[in-house]
Scaffold this motif. Structure first.
Motif, PDB file in Angstrom:
ATOM      1  N   ALA A   1      -5.116   6.321   5.350  1.00 46.67           N
ATOM      2  CA  ALA A   1      -6.128   7.284   4.879  1.00 46.67           C
ATOM      3  C   ALA A   1      -5.586   7.291   3.468  1.00 46.67           C
ATOM      4  CB  ALA A   1      -5.967   8.701   5.440  1.00 46.67           C
ATOM      5  N   ALA A   2      -4.391   7.312   3.239  1.00 48.33           N
ATOM      6  CA  ALA A   2      -3.958   7.533   1.721  1.00 48.33           C
ATOM      7  C   ALA A   2      -4.206   6.260   1.104  1.00 48.33           C
ATOM      8  CB  ALA A   2      -2.252   7.783   1.982  1.00 48.33           C
ATOM      9  N   SER A   3      -4.182   5.090   1.649  1.00 46.44           N
ATOM     10  CA  SER A   3      -4.192   3.843   0.988  1.00 46.44           C
ATOM     11  C   SER A   3      -5.683   3.490   0.880  1.00 46.44           C
ATOM     12  CB  SER A   3      -3.113   2.724   1.678  1.00 46.44           C
ATOM     13  OG  SER A   3      -3.414   2.496   2.924  1.00 46.44           O
ATOM     14  N   TRP A   4      -6.377   3.592   1.699  1.00 45.24           N
ATOM     15  CA  TRP A   4      -7.838   3.304   1.837  1.00 45.24           C
ATOM     16  C   TRP A   4      -8.593   3.350   0.327  1.00 45.24           C
ATOM     17  CZ3 TRP A   4     -11.016   0.196   3.829  1.00 45.24           C
ATOM     18  CH2 TRP A   4     -12.358   0.306   3.859  1.00 45.24           C
ATOM     19  N   PRO A   5      -8.431   4.347  -0.423  1.00 47.76           N
ATOM     20  CA  PRO A   5      -9.423   4.493  -1.694  1.00 47.76           C
ATOM     21  C   PRO A   5      -8.729   3.381  -2.536  1.00 47.76           C
ATOM     22  CG  PRO A   5      -8.376   6.577  -1.239  1.00 47.76           C
ATOM     23  CD  PRO A   5      -7.920   5.572  -0.129  1.00 47.76           C
ATOM     24  N   ALA A   6      -7.560   2.955  -2.315  1.00 44.73           N
ATOM     25  CA  ALA A   6      -7.078   1.586  -3.200  1.00 44.73           C
ATOM     26  C   ALA A   6      -7.418   0.246  -2.657  1.00 44.73           C
ATOM     27  CB  ALA A   6      -5.480   1.739  -3.608  1.00 44.73           C
ATOM     28  N   LEU A   7      -7.616   0.448  -1.423  1.00 41.42           N
ATOM     29  CA  LEU A   7      -7.916  -0.883  -0.641  1.00 41.42           C
ATOM     30  C   LEU A   7      -9.358  -1.061  -0.798  1.00 41.42           C
ATOM     31  CD1 LEU A   7      -5.659  -0.341   2.790  1.00 41.42           C
ATOM     32  CD2 LEU A   7      -5.244  -2.142   0.967  1.00 41.42           C
ATOM     33  N   LEU A   8     -10.156  -0.229  -0.671  1.00 39.33           N
ATOM     34  CA  LEU A   8     -11.601  -0.558  -0.679  1.00 39.33           C
ATOM     35  C   LEU A   8     -12.028  -1.307  -1.772  1.00 39.33           C
ATOM     36  CD1 LEU A   8     -14.341  -0.448   0.606  1.00 39.33           C
ATOM     37  CD2 LEU A   8     -14.638   1.728  -0.333  1.00 39.33           C
ATOM     38  N   PRO A   9     -11.867  -0.904  -3.207  1.00 37.44           N
ATOM     39  CA  PRO A   9     -12.349  -1.818  -4.037  1.00 37.44           C
ATOM     40  C   PRO A   9     -11.679  -3.281  -4.200  1.00 37.44           C
ATOM     41  CG  PRO A   9     -11.105   0.176  -5.023  1.00 37.44           C
ATOM     42  CD  PRO A   9     -11.118   0.262  -3.418  1.00 37.44           C
ATOM     43  N   LYS A  10     -10.440  -3.241  -3.799  1.00 37.12           N
ATOM     44  CA  LYS A  10      -9.892  -4.758  -3.701  1.00 37.12           C
ATOM     45  C   LYS A  10     -10.468  -5.559  -2.723  1.00 37.12           C
ATOM     46  CE  LYS A  10      -6.227  -7.276  -5.018  1.00 37.12           C
ATOM     47  NZ  LYS A  10      -6.195  -7.714  -6.204  1.00 37.12           N
ATOM     48  N   LEU A  11     -10.885  -4.910  -1.684  1.00 31.70           N
ATOM     49  CA  LEU A  11     -11.556  -5.858  -0.646  1.00 31.70           C
ATOM     50  C   LEU A  11     -12.834  -6.159  -0.904  1.00 31.70           C
ATOM     51  CD1 LEU A  11     -10.869  -6.571   2.277  1.00 31.70           C
ATOM     52  CD2 LEU A  11     -12.071  -4.357   3.218  1.00 31.70           C
ATOM     53  N   VAL A  12     -13.640  -5.088  -1.473  1.00 34.38           N
ATOM     54  CA  VAL A  12     -14.880  -5.476  -2.220  1.00 34.38           C
ATOM     55  C   VAL A  12     -15.067  -6.603  -2.985  1.00 34.38           C
ATOM     56  CG1 VAL A  12     -16.938  -4.473  -3.377  1.00 34.38           C
ATOM     57  CG2 VAL A  12     -15.915  -3.182  -1.628  1.00 34.38           C
TER      58      VAL A  12
ATOM     59  N   SER B   1       0.803  -1.234   0.143  1.00 38.90           N
ATOM     60  CA  SER B   1      -0.066   0.040   0.019  1.00 38.90           C
ATOM     61  C   SER B   1       0.774   1.121   0.153  1.00 38.90           C
ATOM     62  CB  SER B   1      -0.938  -0.054   1.293  1.00 38.90           C
ATOM     63  OG  SER B   1      -0.253   0.134   2.301  1.00 38.90           O
ATOM     64  N   THR B   2       2.021   1.074   0.456  1.00 38.31           N
ATOM     65  CA  THR B   2       3.054   2.249   0.393  1.00 38.31           C
ATOM     66  C   THR B   2       4.434   1.795  -0.121  1.00 38.31           C
ATOM     67  OG1 THR B   2       1.811   3.373   2.319  1.00 38.31           O
ATOM     68  CG2 THR B   2       4.135   4.184   1.990  1.00 38.31           C
ATOM     69  N   ASP B   3       5.015   2.283  -1.036  1.00 39.25           N
ATOM     70  CA  ASP B   3       6.183   1.870  -1.549  1.00 39.25           C
ATOM     71  C   ASP B   3       7.255   3.057  -1.734  1.00 39.25           C
ATOM     72  OD1 ASP B   3       8.449   0.817  -2.546  1.00 39.25           O
ATOM     73  OD2 ASP B   3       7.645  -0.352  -4.194  1.00 39.25           O
ATOM     74  N   HIS B   4       7.811   3.116  -0.610  1.00 44.93           N
ATOM     75  CA  HIS B   4       9.150   4.287  -0.829  1.00 44.93           C
ATOM     76  C   HIS B   4      10.380   3.817  -0.796  1.00 44.93           C
ATOM     77  CE1 HIS B   4       6.344   7.701   1.788  1.00 44.93           C
ATOM     78  NE2 HIS B   4       5.693   7.014   0.779  1.00 44.93           N
TER      79      HIS B   4
ATOM     80  N   GLY C   1     -18.469   2.072   4.524  1.00 43.42           N
ATOM     81  CA  GLY C   1     -18.713   3.240   4.245  1.00 43.42           C
ATOM     82  C   GLY C   1     -18.571   4.341   5.286  1.00 43.42           C
ATOM     83  N   GLU C   2     -18.279   4.005   6.364  1.00 41.21           N
ATOM     84  CA  GLU C   2     -18.080   5.155   7.487  1.00 41.21           C
ATOM     85  C   GLU C   2     -16.701   5.191   8.016  1.00 41.21           C
ATOM     86  OE1 GLU C   2     -20.624   4.086  10.775  1.00 41.21           O
ATOM     87  OE2 GLU C   2     -22.400   3.757   9.427  1.00 41.21           O
ATOM     88  N   VAL C   3     -15.636   4.497   6.887  1.00 41.12           N
ATOM     89  CA  VAL C   3     -14.322   4.712   7.258  1.00 41.12           C
ATOM     90  C   VAL C   3     -13.628   6.046   7.263  1.00 41.12           C
ATOM     91  CG1 VAL C   3     -12.036   3.925   6.747  1.00 41.12           C
ATOM     92  CG2 VAL C   3     -13.655   2.399   6.936  1.00 41.12           C
ATOM     93  N   THR C   4     -14.043   6.401   6.255  1.00 44.18           N
ATOM     94  CA  THR C   4     -13.563   8.118   6.260  1.00 44.18           C
ATOM     95  C   THR C   4     -14.072   8.943   6.914  1.00 44.18           C
ATOM     96  OG1 THR C   4     -14.943   8.448   4.218  1.00 44.18           O
ATOM     97  CG2 THR C   4     -12.909   7.647   3.637  1.00 44.18           C
ATOM     98  N   THR C   5     -15.057   8.729   7.813  1.00 45.86           N
ATOM     99  CA  THR C   5     -15.687   9.675   8.703  1.00 45.86           C
ATOM    100  C   THR C   5     -14.796   9.717  10.224  1.00 45.86           C
ATOM    101  OG1 THR C   5     -17.174   8.144   9.726  1.00 45.86           O
ATOM    102  CG2 THR C   5     -17.825   9.344   7.773  1.00 45.86           C
ATOM    103  N   LEU C   6     -13.973   8.805  10.107  1.00 44.19           N
ATOM    104  CA  LEU C   6     -13.121   8.636  11.271  1.00 44.19           C
ATOM    105  C   LEU C   6     -11.923   9.526  10.988  1.00 44.19           C
ATOM    106  CD1 LEU C   6     -13.416   4.873  11.994  1.00 44.19           C
ATOM    107  CD2 LEU C   6     -14.462   6.533  13.206  1.00 44.19           C
ATOM    108  N   PRO C   7     -11.419  10.094  12.275  1.00 49.03           N
ATOM    109  CA  PRO C   7      -9.773  10.578  12.031  1.00 49.03           C
ATOM    110  C   PRO C   7      -8.799   9.404  11.644  1.00 49.03           C
ATOM    111  CG  PRO C   7     -10.403  10.245  14.427  1.00 49.03           C
ATOM    112  CD  PRO C   7     -11.907  10.075  13.587  1.00 49.03           C
TER     113      PRO C   7
END
Ligand SMILES: [Zn+2]
Length: 166
Positions: free
Chosen positions: A147-158, A98-101, A135-141
């Motif tokens: 937070a940066a990886s969630w948009p890529a993780l969610l469709p994969k998870l679904v 999810s993060t590659d530096h 659907g409520e994950v992004t409402t949390l701090p």
């Protein structure tokens, strides 16, 4: 090789430092939601204790990978330590970086429960452990990395969760 030998900071080429001399890994565990949420999934999130790095934010259980572990083993061990979910109670579906530096990577292991589990905050590093509707994950701090990886993780998870049910 020794338990905990991955603990330490890496000074990364991105200018920041990251936890995990051999990289880090976390477990993104999903279950079918009881109610109808837009993705039909709950994910297991951990509220990092206030005194920890990025404390007070929600993310997935995880941490530094030890030298003798692969990312999957590291993620499952950390999840067990932090939420009490035994590795044998997790059916791993996939993993992704999810993060590659280059100097440092974070691997997310995606899975579903393989049987009944009762996740809970099991260490002082967690203030809470909770199933959160996808659907409520992004409402949390959120932890910035998560937070940066969630948009890529969610469709994969679904996609994976759907395939695992059929
Ligand atoms: Zn970096």
């Amino acid at each position: 090789m020794a338990a905990g030998d991955g603990n330490g900071w890496v000074q990364c080429r991105c200018g920041r430092r990251h936890w995990g001399l051999h990289g880090a890994a976390g477990l993104l565990l999903a279950r079918n939601a009881d109610g109808a949420t837009h993705d039909g999934l709950d994910v297991l999130l951990q509220l990092r204790a206030g005194w920890t790095h990025q404390g007070g934010t929600w993310g997935i259980p995880g941490g530094a990978v030890d030298s003798h572990e692969d990312e999957r083993a590291g993620a499952l061990r950390e999840a067990y330590e932090e939420t009490g979910v035994p590795p044998l109670s997790v059916r791993v579906l996939d993993s992704m970086v999810s993060t590659d530096h280059v100097d440092w990577r974070y691997h997310v292991v995606l899975g579903v429960p393989a049987g009944p589990i009762r996740p809970r905050a099991t260490t002082a590093e967690s203030d809470d452990v909770r199933w959160v509707p996808a659907g409520e994950v992004t409402t949390l701090p959120l932890h910035p990395g998560f937070a940066a990886s969630w948009p890529a993780l969610l469709p994969k998870l679904v996609e994976l969760a759907r395939a695992s049910r059929s």
